[in-house]
Design an enzyme around this catalytic site. Structure first.
Site, PDB file in Angstrom:
ATOM      1  N   HIS A  56      51.073  37.297  39.715  1.00  0.00           N
ATOM      2  CA  HIS A  56      49.672  37.004  39.995  1.00  0.00           C
ATOM      3  C   HIS A  56      48.744  37.804  39.078  1.00  0.00           C
ATOM      4  O   HIS A  56      49.063  38.922  38.663  1.00  0.00           O
ATOM      5  CB  HIS A  56      49.330  37.359  41.448  1.00  0.00           C
ATOM      6  CG  HIS A  56      49.653  36.278  42.427  1.00  0.00           C
ATOM      7  ND1 HIS A  56      49.204  34.978  42.270  1.00  0.00           N
ATOM      8  CD2 HIS A  56      50.378  36.294  43.595  1.00  0.00           C
ATOM      9  CE1 HIS A  56      49.634  34.242  43.293  1.00  0.00           C
ATOM     10  NE2 HIS A  56      50.348  35.017  44.103  1.00  0.00           N
TER      11      HIS A  56
ATOM     12  N   CYS B 116      47.336  34.287  35.877  1.00  0.00           N
ATOM     13  CA  CYS B 116      45.970  33.783  35.820  1.00  0.00           C
ATOM     14  C   CYS B 116      45.026  34.828  35.243  1.00  0.00           C
ATOM     15  O   CYS B 116      45.235  36.031  35.407  1.00  0.00           O
ATOM     16  CB  CYS B 116      45.510  33.386  37.217  1.00  0.00           C
ATOM     17  SG  CYS B 116      46.406  31.956  37.862  1.00  0.00           S
TER      18      CYS B 116
END
Length: 446
Positions: free
Chosen positions: A133, A186
């Protein structure tokens, strides 16, 4: 030639192979100095160390679990050994799906990065791959960076590592040593803070996204996902960021994005503190992780403490030890009477927090970042036909598999070809390249 053998020994296969190459040179037609320079170059290549750190975080059992990050690491491990000649003993792996491995906590990742860089010498090749993440923390300073946020990777214990930390690590790499970082997460564009953008749309734009606009974007995205769920496409569980039917019927795509509100929620669950909000994230992280927190966070708290001391009776503070000073900060973190004046006192820039920084406003020039997307984009975690992987990591493997082992692929070619692959797969993410000009057309990894 026999002098050369005597000096460097007969035992090493790599030297024997190297000497075969030297013998094949038409030495009689070359100047002796040129022959010596060629021999020295080959020796440098043979002695070059190759070391890598691979980090894969699936966050098993959490509401934000990913599927393909550990698989990305396994594929890259095989690629480094088979294609790029890395020794298995020189590859460190941190994953969270197997307790026999070192767990990818914030402390362990920082330690592994330090151990990767500390022994580096000119001529060495270093490589870092991160799959997991990413998140963005709004700045708590007057002066924002090019993207307006701190881009961070999210370790398994939620102890984030921001772009400033990666910049500082890269600046510790000795001159002549190359470090390549692949971040399949991301908001990974610009993960090496202030690195020059060669391919990308993160910093080379006329208008920048404000914190408010970003939050509005999150809200609209949530509404969009719920609308898709209402129409029978995807899931209404907004926090998982899951959208189906991007490609084939059996393909599931999930963003490797931990939204700020989700990050705060998980932080509340982990810390038991219910009053965490934007503007108190860094003090809370310091409270929870202490000396294991990001150097930037520790410096931030030092600045805050200094400003608290200036605004209060210094005679009651000057005699405090370091331990009691930290306890004082922790005690005052949630005290509006003390924290509000300190937070309102202007911390003019990251340079104040970083103690002036080591780059003096120049681009970090020793690191190469290949990002899975731009700072305002998400990278896809894909599950297709029972196989899970990161879209960008998979694109890199596809490019390598389509290229003969003898052929070199430049960093620029890798990013552009990966962009084309992702575009054909109808994935809305644009990989980026951030590095000094001299690395744009340098070979990918080595």
């Amino acid at each position: 030639m026999f002098v050369f053998l005597f000096l460097f020994g007969f035992g090493s296969i790599k030297y024997i192979l190297m000497l075969i190459l030297i013998i094949n040179l038409n030495e009689e037609s070359l100047d002796p100095v040129e022959v010596f320079l060629r021999q020295r170059t080959l020796l440098k290549i043979a002695r070059m160390a190759k070391r890598a750190l691979l980090i894969g975080i699936n966050y098993p059992g959490s509401t934000d679990e990913l599927q393909g990050c550990v698989n990305d690491v396994r594929r890259m491990h095989k690629c480094l050994v088979d294609r790029f000649g890395f020794a298995e003993k020189d590859i460190t792996v941190l994953i969270d799906t197997d307790k026999s491995y070192t767990q990818p906590t914030g402390k362990n990742i920082r330690q592994a990065l330090s151990e990767l860089i500390k022994p580096a010498k000119p001529g060495d090749v270093l490589f870092v791959h991160y799959s997991g993440h990413g998140t963005r923390v709004p700045p708590e300073t007057e002066e924002e960076d090019d993207a307006g946020f701190d881009e961070c990777i999210v370790p398994s214990d939620l102890n984030p590592i921001p772009d400033d930390d990666f910049r500082d690590l890269v600046e510790q790499v000795p001159e002549g040593c190359q470090i390549t970082i692949v971040s399949d997460s991301c908001h990974s564009g610009g993960l090496i803070d202030e690195a020059k953008e060669q391919i990308g749309e993160s910093t080379n734009r006329e208008t920048k996204v404000s914190s408010f606009e970003f939050e509005i974007g999150n809200c609209l995205h949530s509404v969009f996902v719920k609308l898709l769920a209402f129409c029978g496409i995807g899931s209404s569980h907004v926090e998982t960021r899951e959208i189906l039917e991007v490609g084939e019927r059996d393909e599931v795509v999930k963003a490797r994005f931990l939204p700020l509100e989700r990050f705060i929620t998980l932080l509340k669950q982990q810390t038991g503190q219910d009053n965490i909000e934007i503007g108190k994230i860094r003090p809370t992280l310091f409270d929870v992780f202490g000396e294991d927190s990001s150097p930037k966070i520790k410096n931030f708290m030092e600045v805050i403490l200094t400003k608290l001391m200036k605004r209060n009776d210094q005679s009651t503070l000057l005699g405090k030890t370091e331990e009691s000073a930290r306890g004082y900060i922790e005690e005052k973190i949630n005290d509006e009477h003390y924290m509000k004046p300190a937070m309102q006192a202007q911390v003019k820039s990251d340079r104040e927090i970083d103690g002036g920084g080591s780059s003096n406003g120049l681009f970090p020039d020793r690191g190469i970042l290949l990002s899975g997307c731009q700072t305002d984009e998400t990278s896809a975690d894909v599950k297709k036909s029972g196989e899970a992987f990161g879209a960008f990591s998979n694109a890199i493997q596809m490019v390598l598999s389509e290229t003969d082992h003898k052929d070199k692929i430049t960093n620029k070619e890798m990013v552009l070809r990966a962009r084309e692959i992702l575009k054909k797969q109808r994935l809305i993410q644009r990989p980026g390249l951030y590095c000094n000009d001299r690395f744009v057309n340098a070979p990918f990894i080595c």
